[in-house]
Design an enzyme around this catalytic site. Structure first.
Site, PDB file in Angstrom:
ATOM      1  N   LYS A 267       6.968 -27.779  47.636  1.00 44.19           N
ATOM      2  CA  LYS A 267       8.015 -28.436  46.845  1.00 44.19           C
ATOM      3  C   LYS A 267       8.546 -29.589  47.675  1.00 44.19           C
ATOM      4  CE  LYS A 267       9.909 -27.797  42.830  1.00 44.19           C
ATOM      5  NZ  LYS A 267       9.365 -27.089  41.653  1.00 44.19           N
TER       6      LYS A 267
ATOM      7  N   ASP B  79       9.495 -32.534  38.713  1.00 44.12           N
ATOM      8  CA  ASP B  79      10.485 -31.458  38.585  1.00 44.12           C
ATOM      9  C   ASP B  79      11.759 -32.161  38.099  1.00 44.12           C
ATOM     10  OD1 ASP B  79      10.917 -28.427  39.332  1.00 44.12           O
ATOM     11  OD2 ASP B  79      12.697 -29.423  40.092  1.00 44.12           O
TER      12      ASP B  79
HETATM   13  P1  NDP Z   1      14.907 -32.580  33.824  1.00 42.02           P
HETATM   14  O1  NDP Z   1      15.405 -33.450  34.903  1.00 42.02           O
HETATM   15  O2  NDP Z   1      13.991 -33.120  32.803  1.00 42.02           O
HETATM   16  O3  NDP Z   1      16.145 -31.899  33.069  1.00 42.02           O
HETATM   17  C1  NDP Z   1      17.104 -31.151  33.752  1.00 42.02           C
HETATM   18  C2  NDP Z   1      18.142 -30.703  32.761  1.00 42.02           C
HETATM   19  O4  NDP Z   1      19.048 -29.787  33.392  1.00 42.02           O
HETATM   20  C3  NDP Z   1      19.001 -31.844  32.251  1.00 42.02           C
HETATM   21  O5  NDP Z   1      19.362 -31.554  30.938  1.00 42.02           O
HETATM   22  C4  NDP Z   1      20.199 -31.789  33.190  1.00 42.02           C
HETATM   23  O6  NDP Z   1      21.374 -32.389  32.701  1.00 42.02           O
HETATM   24  C5  NDP Z   1      20.394 -30.290  33.292  1.00 42.02           C
HETATM   25  N1  NDP Z   1      21.178 -29.954  34.488  1.00 42.02           N
HETATM   26  C6  NDP Z   1      20.972 -30.370  35.746  1.00 42.02           C
HETATM   27  N2  NDP Z   1      21.911 -29.872  36.565  1.00 42.02           N
HETATM   28  C7  NDP Z   1      22.724 -29.150  35.776  1.00 42.02           C
HETATM   29  C8  NDP Z   1      23.881 -28.393  36.035  1.00 42.02           C
HETATM   30  N3  NDP Z   1      24.382 -28.283  37.264  1.00 42.02           N
HETATM   31  N4  NDP Z   1      24.460 -27.766  34.972  1.00 42.02           N
HETATM   32  C9  NDP Z   1      23.953 -27.879  33.720  1.00 42.02           C
HETATM   33  N5  NDP Z   1      22.860 -28.587  33.436  1.00 42.02           N
HETATM   34  C10 NDP Z   1      22.254 -29.207  34.444  1.00 42.02           C
HETATM   35  O7  NDP Z   1      14.242 -31.331  34.580  1.00 42.02           O
HETATM   36  P2  NDP Z   1      13.215 -30.256  34.036  1.00 42.02           P
HETATM   37  O8  NDP Z   1      13.463 -29.957  32.608  1.00 42.02           O
HETATM   38  O9  NDP Z   1      11.866 -30.659  34.475  1.00 42.02           O
HETATM   39  O10 NDP Z   1      13.629 -29.006  34.930  1.00 42.02           O
HETATM   40  C11 NDP Z   1      14.575 -28.028  34.498  1.00 42.02           C
HETATM   41  C12 NDP Z   1      14.334 -26.752  35.271  1.00 42.02           C
HETATM   42  O11 NDP Z   1      12.998 -26.299  35.035  1.00 42.02           O
HETATM   43  C13 NDP Z   1      14.454 -26.862  36.794  1.00 42.02           C
HETATM   44  O12 NDP Z   1      14.938 -25.639  37.299  1.00 42.02           O
HETATM   45  C14 NDP Z   1      13.008 -27.051  37.239  1.00 42.02           C
HETATM   46  O13 NDP Z   1      12.807 -26.657  38.572  1.00 42.02           O
HETATM   47  C15 NDP Z   1      12.317 -26.123  36.272  1.00 42.02           C
HETATM   48  N6  NDP Z   1      10.895 -26.335  36.089  1.00 42.02           N
HETATM   49  C16 NDP Z   1      10.385 -27.552  35.732  1.00 42.02           C
HETATM   50  C17 NDP Z   1       9.034 -27.718  35.538  1.00 42.02           C
HETATM   51  C18 NDP Z   1       8.431 -28.998  35.080  1.00 42.02           C
HETATM   52  O14 NDP Z   1       7.225 -29.022  34.876  1.00 42.02           O
HETATM   53  N7  NDP Z   1       9.195 -30.052  34.883  1.00 42.02           N
HETATM   54  C19 NDP Z   1       8.107 -26.602  35.752  1.00 42.02           C
HETATM   55  C20 NDP Z   1       8.733 -25.354  36.038  1.00 42.02           C
HETATM   56  C21 NDP Z   1      10.081 -25.249  36.218  1.00 42.02           C
HETATM   57  P3  NDP Z   1      21.884 -33.802  33.315  1.00 42.02           P
HETATM   58  O15 NDP Z   1      21.058 -34.825  32.624  1.00 42.02           O
HETATM   59  O16 NDP Z   1      23.317 -33.828  32.971  1.00 42.02           O
HETATM   60  O17 NDP Z   1      21.652 -33.750  34.803  1.00 42.02           O
HETATM   61  O1  2IT Z   2       8.597 -25.608  39.319  1.00 46.31           O
HETATM   62  C1  2IT Z   2       7.455 -25.931  38.948  1.00 46.31           C
HETATM   63  O2  2IT Z   2       6.569 -25.102  38.725  1.00 46.31           O
HETATM   64  C2  2IT Z   2       7.152 -27.363  38.749  1.00 46.31           C
HETATM   65  N1  2IT Z   2       8.056 -28.185  38.904  1.00 46.31           N
HETATM   66  C3  2IT Z   2       5.774 -27.802  38.384  1.00 46.31           C
HETATM   67  C4  2IT Z   2       4.970 -28.063  39.613  1.00 46.31           C
HETATM   68  C5  2IT Z   2       3.598 -28.639  39.389  1.00 46.31           C
HETATM   69  O3  2IT Z   2       2.923 -28.845  40.405  1.00 46.31           O
HETATM   70  O4  2IT Z   2       3.184 -28.897  38.256  1.00 46.31           O
END
Ligand code: NDP
Ligand code: 2IT
Length: 449
Positions: free
Chosen positions: A130, A170
């Site tokens: 990460k 992420d």
């Molecule tokens: P994005 O940046 O696309 O979206 C993040 C979202 O979470 C936004 O709506 C953001 O709001 C909100 N957020 C951030 N901080 C807070 C907080 N303190 N309280 C409430 N809402 C909050 O990220 P992702 O959708 O990619 O990631 C979301 C989660 O999923 C993370 O935990 C990430 O690690 C996990 N994840 C992502 C993957 C991926 O492929 N992208 C894969 C697996 C897991 P705001 O705009 O206000 O910051």
């Molecule tokens: O938390 C996660 O699994 C990710 N942000 C995706 C990582 C990846 O290599 O696709």
């Protein structure tokens, strides 16, 4: 006299705490795994003889670097960049990059540790990593984001490669940022390789990668419900977040006949009792991915309630999908969910439930798919992107979605295999043990290196 499993857990965690002071999230994620793994190691002493848990909770290496860039006003700015290469026992380091104002080494260490077990669960040959930076993308211009990504990659490229370490997106890092970083990597190395995943479709990206985490999370939920002779159809779901994972979770819930009634961002949540349909979701995508606005604009447009500075866990529902960030569900929130009728939780975000909340799920014996199982679909399709890049071809949308479904079903079944406790499936325990075994066996086989 035999030491009890509880005593071993306490001893292990106190040593771990001494080695990692002031890192509560890393501590939390390791504790959540050690609870299940320490009793398993007692039954399988080879892992104890090889000190696998001790080795697996120490990252292989951590790279920390300064990123200098220039803002639109010509001011010099400096941020801190990171890459944690946690474990490559079963494949090249693999995991996302996060750009967030409050990003710390603690957060990244927990994410890299979780990633190692998650990647193992996918069944694909990927180690865990990460990285990211304490760069705040909010309010930055397109040019500033591009310059930051370029400067970030102008250091990181030394440490990654298609057979070494393959980053992806992420929080705060989506297709736009990956594309700028890919451009810079190519510029530095003069090589066109699959060094990043989540790339644009026209330059080596995979179909369904953007959708994969959210879709996979809903597939995991569907599998848990199916096992009970039930399904998503007709269910009401609450979803947190409005970014990549939340958007595609809502999309798949709708496609499968469920109704998502909430979305959120860091300023509050919206509650739409009629459900978020395709048209409303298109508005959210435009709002969050293009104009980069705030979620209350949904409430303004569709005339629904916006709850400022609140999270959606008090809204009654059948299913909950936390898809925003870590530690967004406390013990009290978990209790509220269950009292209001929630029968299952699938975590799209990484470690969204605090330990006290996990204890509440355990006690209530609801269906609980922890993040390392429920959100593995994203990295799984990243793995498929690596495969397509190696083969120099690309698979169809339909093909990838079917593969994703099979991978999620497989993860579900592994959780059942290792997590059955009488009539109850402890998905957390199942995911921890299934993820651990593959990595541990590889570490034993490869010797003490
Ligand atoms: P994005 O940046 O696309 O979206 C993040 C979202 O979470 C936004 O709506 C953001 O709001 C909100 N957020 C951030 N901080 C807070 C907080 N303190 N309280 C409430 N809402 C909050 O990220 P992702 O959708 O990619 O990631 C979301 C989660 O999923 C993370 O935990 C990430 O690690 C996990 N994840 C992502 C993957 C991926 O492929 N992208 C894969 C697996 C897991 P705001 O705009 O206000 O910051
Ligand atoms: O938390 C996660 O699994 C990710 N942000 C995706 C990582 C990846 O290599 O696709």
């Amino acid at each position: 006299m035999e030491i009890s499993a509880k005593q071993r857990l306490d001893d292990f965690m106190s040593g771990f705490g001494r080695r990692n002071p002031g890192q509560p999230e890393f501590h939390q994620s390791v504790y959540e795994v050690a609870v299940d793994i320490i009793p398993f190691i007692r039954e399988n002493p080879i892992y104890g003889d090889h000190q696998i848990l001790e080795r697996l909770t120490e990252p292989d290496q951590i790279i920390i670097f300064r990123v200098n860039w220039e803002d639109d006003h010509g001011h010099f700015r400096a941020n801190r960049g990171y890459r944690i290469q946690h474990n490559n026992a079963i494949g090249p380091y693999k995991g996302g990059l996060r750009f967030h104002r409050d990003l710390t080494l603690d957060t990244l260490k927990f994410l890299a540790f979780e990633q190692t077990l998650k990647n193992s669960l996918t069944g694909l040959p990927m180690g865990g990593a990460k990285g990211g930076a304490d760069f705040n993308p909010k309010g930055k211009s397109e040019q500033e984001v591009m310059r930051f990504c370029q400067r970030f990659m102008s250091v990181l490229w030394h440490h990654i490669g298609p057979f070494t370490d393959v980053p992806a997106g992420d929080m705060g890092v989506g297709a736009r940022e990956i594309s700028y970083m890919f451009g810079q990597y190519k510029h530095m190395t003069r090589e066109f390789t699959g060094v990043l995943t989540g790339k644009g479709l026209s330059f080596g990206g995979s179909q369904i990668r953007a959708e994969a985490t959210g879709y996979g999370c809903v597939f995991m939920m569907e599998n848990m419900l199916n096992r009970k002779g039930d399904g998503l159809k007709g269910k009401t779901a609450i979803v947190s977040g409005s970014g990549n994972v939340a958007q595609h979770t809502v999309e798949k819930i709708y496609q499968m006949g469920g109704k998502a009634v909430t979305m959120s961002d860091s300023s509050g949540f919206i509650f739409d009792p009629d459900g978020i349909d395709t048209e409303k979701l298109a508005f959210v995508k435009q709002l969050k991915n293009v104009t980069r606005g705030r979620i209350h604009e949904y409430a303004d447009k569709y005339g629904v309630e916006f709850y400022k500075d609140q999270r959606p866990w008090g809204v009654s529902c059948d299913l909950a999908f936390p898809c925003a960030t870590q530690n967004e569900i406390s013990g009290d929130d978990a209790g509220m969910l269950i009292r209001n009728g929630c029968i299952a939780v699938a975590e799209g975000a990484n470690m969204p439930t605090m330990q006290a909340g996990v204890d509440v799920y355990d006690e209530a014996k609801i269906m609980y798919a922890p993040s390392k199982a429920a959100n593995a679909g994203g990295v799984a399709v990243s793995g498929l992107e690596m495969t397509q890049n190696s083969m120099r071809l690309s698979w169809s949308e339909d093909d990838i979605e079917k593969r994703l479904y099979r991978i999620m079903k497989n993860i579900h079944d592994k959780c059942v295999k290792y997590g059955t406790e009488g009539g109850y499936i402890n998905y957390r325990k199942g995911a921890n043990i299934a993820g651990f075994v593959k990595v541990a066996d590889a570490m034993v086989a490869c010797g003490n290196i």
